[in-house]
Design an enzyme around this catalytic site. Structure first.
Site, PDB file in Angstrom:
ATOM      1  N   GLY A  10       0.795  -1.212   0.000  1.00  0.00           N
ATOM      2  CA  GLY A  10       0.000   0.000   0.000  1.00  0.00           C
ATOM      3  C   GLY A  10       0.831   1.266   0.000  1.00  0.00           C
ATOM      4  O   GLY A  10       2.064   1.237  -0.143  1.00  0.00           O
ATOM      5  N   PHE A  11       0.169   2.377   0.185  1.00  0.00           N
ATOM      6  CA  PHE A  11       0.809   3.687   0.128  1.00  0.00           C
ATOM      7  C   PHE A  11       1.956   3.797   1.138  1.00  0.00           C
ATOM      8  O   PHE A  11       3.129   3.916   0.770  1.00  0.00           O
ATOM      9  CB  PHE A  11      -0.256   4.766   0.364  1.00  0.00           C
ATOM     10  N   GLY A  13       2.840   1.419   3.457  1.00  0.00           N
ATOM     11  CA  GLY A  13       3.538   0.144   3.615  1.00  0.00           C
ATOM     12  C   GLY A  13       4.645  -0.067   2.605  1.00  0.00           C
ATOM     13  O   GLY A  13       5.717  -0.592   2.946  1.00  0.00           O
ATOM     14  N   ALA A  60      -1.701  -2.554   7.482  1.00  0.00           N
ATOM     15  CA  ALA A  60      -2.949  -2.879   6.790  1.00  0.00           C
ATOM     16  C   ALA A  60      -4.132  -2.261   7.525  1.00  0.00           C
ATOM     17  O   ALA A  60      -4.312  -2.461   8.726  1.00  0.00           O
ATOM     18  CB  ALA A  60      -3.125  -4.395   6.717  1.00  0.00           C
ATOM     19  N   ALA A  61      -4.940  -1.496   6.803  1.00  0.00           N
ATOM     20  CA  ALA A  61      -6.098  -0.846   7.426  1.00  0.00           C
ATOM     21  C   ALA A  61      -6.994  -0.256   6.358  1.00  0.00           C
ATOM     22  O   ALA A  61      -6.583   0.013   5.237  1.00  0.00           O
ATOM     23  CB  ALA A  61      -5.652   0.261   8.384  1.00  0.00           C
ATOM     24  N   SER A 103      -3.033   6.655  14.503  1.00  0.00           N
ATOM     25  CA  SER A 103      -3.518   7.857  13.814  1.00  0.00           C
ATOM     26  C   SER A 103      -3.844   8.956  14.805  1.00  0.00           C
ATOM     27  O   SER A 103      -4.313   8.699  15.922  1.00  0.00           O
ATOM     28  CB  SER A 103      -4.773   7.531  13.001  1.00  0.00           C
ATOM     29  N   TYR A 163     -13.903   5.578  11.762  1.00  0.00           N
ATOM     30  CA  TYR A 163     -12.494   5.251  11.570  1.00  0.00           C
ATOM     31  C   TYR A 163     -11.698   5.517  12.839  1.00  0.00           C
ATOM     32  O   TYR A 163     -10.890   4.680  13.272  1.00  0.00           O
ATOM     33  CB  TYR A 163     -11.935   6.066  10.409  1.00  0.00           C
ATOM     34  N   ASN A 192      -1.202  13.927   9.004  1.00  0.00           N
ATOM     35  CA  ASN A 192      -1.663  13.861   7.613  1.00  0.00           C
ATOM     36  C   ASN A 192      -0.526  13.462   6.691  1.00  0.00           C
ATOM     37  O   ASN A 192       0.264  14.311   6.269  1.00  0.00           O
ATOM     38  CB  ASN A 192      -2.271  15.203   7.201  1.00  0.00           C
TER      39      ASN A 192
END
Length: 337
Positions: A10-11, A13, A60-61, A103, A163, A192
């Site tokens: 992913g982005f 990861g 992973a999320a 987060s 979330y 962010n």
């Protein structure tokens, strides 16, 4: 160190995988993008992936505000059930080191100070105020305007959307795992994050992706509220470096340690949109006055604990990072890892 990276395609990861390789570690990629069966909710697949692993970097999320509560079950399944399956498998496999993608949304609103009442915590903004364009939270004691500041890791958690609730639950699960196994758990509370490989045109990405996707289509970025919301935009390579620093650190056992992971440079959303549009050469942003009910007004990080304890600091400045991001390729929409 052999490190299982969930969401490793992913982005964030994928950048973590690269950062681990650069430090001489052996990342093991586990991601539904790379293999359909590599789902953290699949106990058998997770158990096989943990063979010979020294640590886990859990990226992973399902992220972003999504669609209110309509997709709440999917958020809980991917984020909380997935984390529970992973932690159970780690306990069985004897893997005792975890770094979790946390987060800043766990805080709700950021830190505010009233001139007369000191530090206060405003409640959620009302639809009535938002519809009227009253975006700034008021002092709950006297109703006057507040001054926003940096939020530290020790404030009470106050999730304001689905979330955010799942990210709080992930931390509680990780803390329970650490206590029961004498493992070490670190939650990096990302602010962010932006940079190359962000997904395009999806409601499950951050505001930087929304703006960059609009520019790629030749459209003006649409800025909600009045554009004066304060955020901490941190480059994805800096976030990847923070993950490596946390994996290499001698973290305390039996508990979860949380670290804000931000650049330390607050900027407004409107400023980010203008900078990105100028660097891309696209249309100027449009400030719409629209809002999303789950959004908070100001949330910026005090990342001094991460700098002091792990020796990490953000290296990519705002202007440099936005210049690169304005030209970077975005990836198509893909399943959450």
């Amino acid at each position: 160190m052999r490190v299982l990276v969930t969401g490793g395609a992913g982005f964030i990861g994928s950048h973590v995988v690269e950062a681990l390789e650069e430090r001489g570690h052996e990342p093991v990629l586990f991601d539904v993008r790379a293999a359909p069966g590599a789902d953290v909710r699949n106990p058998a697949a997770v158990g096989r992936a943990l063979t010979g692993v020294d640590a886990v970097c859990h990226q992973a999320a399902m992220v972003g505000l999504g669609d209110g509560v309509a997709d709440a079950a999917e958020y809980v399944s991917r984020n909380d059930l997935g984390t529970a399956v992973l932690l159970s498998a780690m306990a069985d496999a004897g893997v005792r080191r975890l770094v979790l993608a946390g987060s800043m949304v766990v805080y709700g609103e950021g830190r505010y100070e009233c001139r007369d009442h000191g530090v206060v915590r405003p409640g959620p903004r009302t639809v009535r105020d938002l519809e009227a364009g009253r975006f700034e939270p008021a002092c709950p004691a006297c109703g006057t305007e507040l001054s926003p500041g940096l939020v530290g890791e020790d404030v009470p958690l106050d999730p304001r959307n689905v979330y955010a609730a799942t990210k709080v639950a992930q931390e509680h699960l990780a803390a329970a795992w650490a206590r029961s196994t004498a493992g070490s758990a670190v939650s990096l509370r990302y602010h962010n994050v932006y940079g190359p490989r962000m997904p395009r045109d999806t409601p499950y990405a951050g505001v930087a992706s929304f703006f960059r996707s609009a520019l790629a289509r030749g459209e003006a970025p649409r800025v909600f509220e009045d554009g004066r919301q304060r955020r901490d935009f941190v480059h994805v390579r800096d976030v990847a470096a923070a993950n490596v620093a946390a994996l290499e650190a001698d973290a305390p056992r039996g508990l979860l340690t949380a670290y804000n992971t931000g650049s330390g440079e607050p900027h407004t959303v409107g400023e980010m949109a203008r900078t990105l549009a100028a660097e891309h050469g696209g249309p100027d942003p449009v400030v719409t006055g629209e809002y999303r009910l789950g959004d908070v007004r100001h949330i910026t990080a005090d990342s001094s604990r991460l700098r002091a304890e792990l020796g990490w600091k953000a290296e990519v400045g705002f202007t440099q990072g936005m210049r690169e991001f304005a030209r970077a390729e975005l990836r198509p929409q893909q399943p959450n890892g």
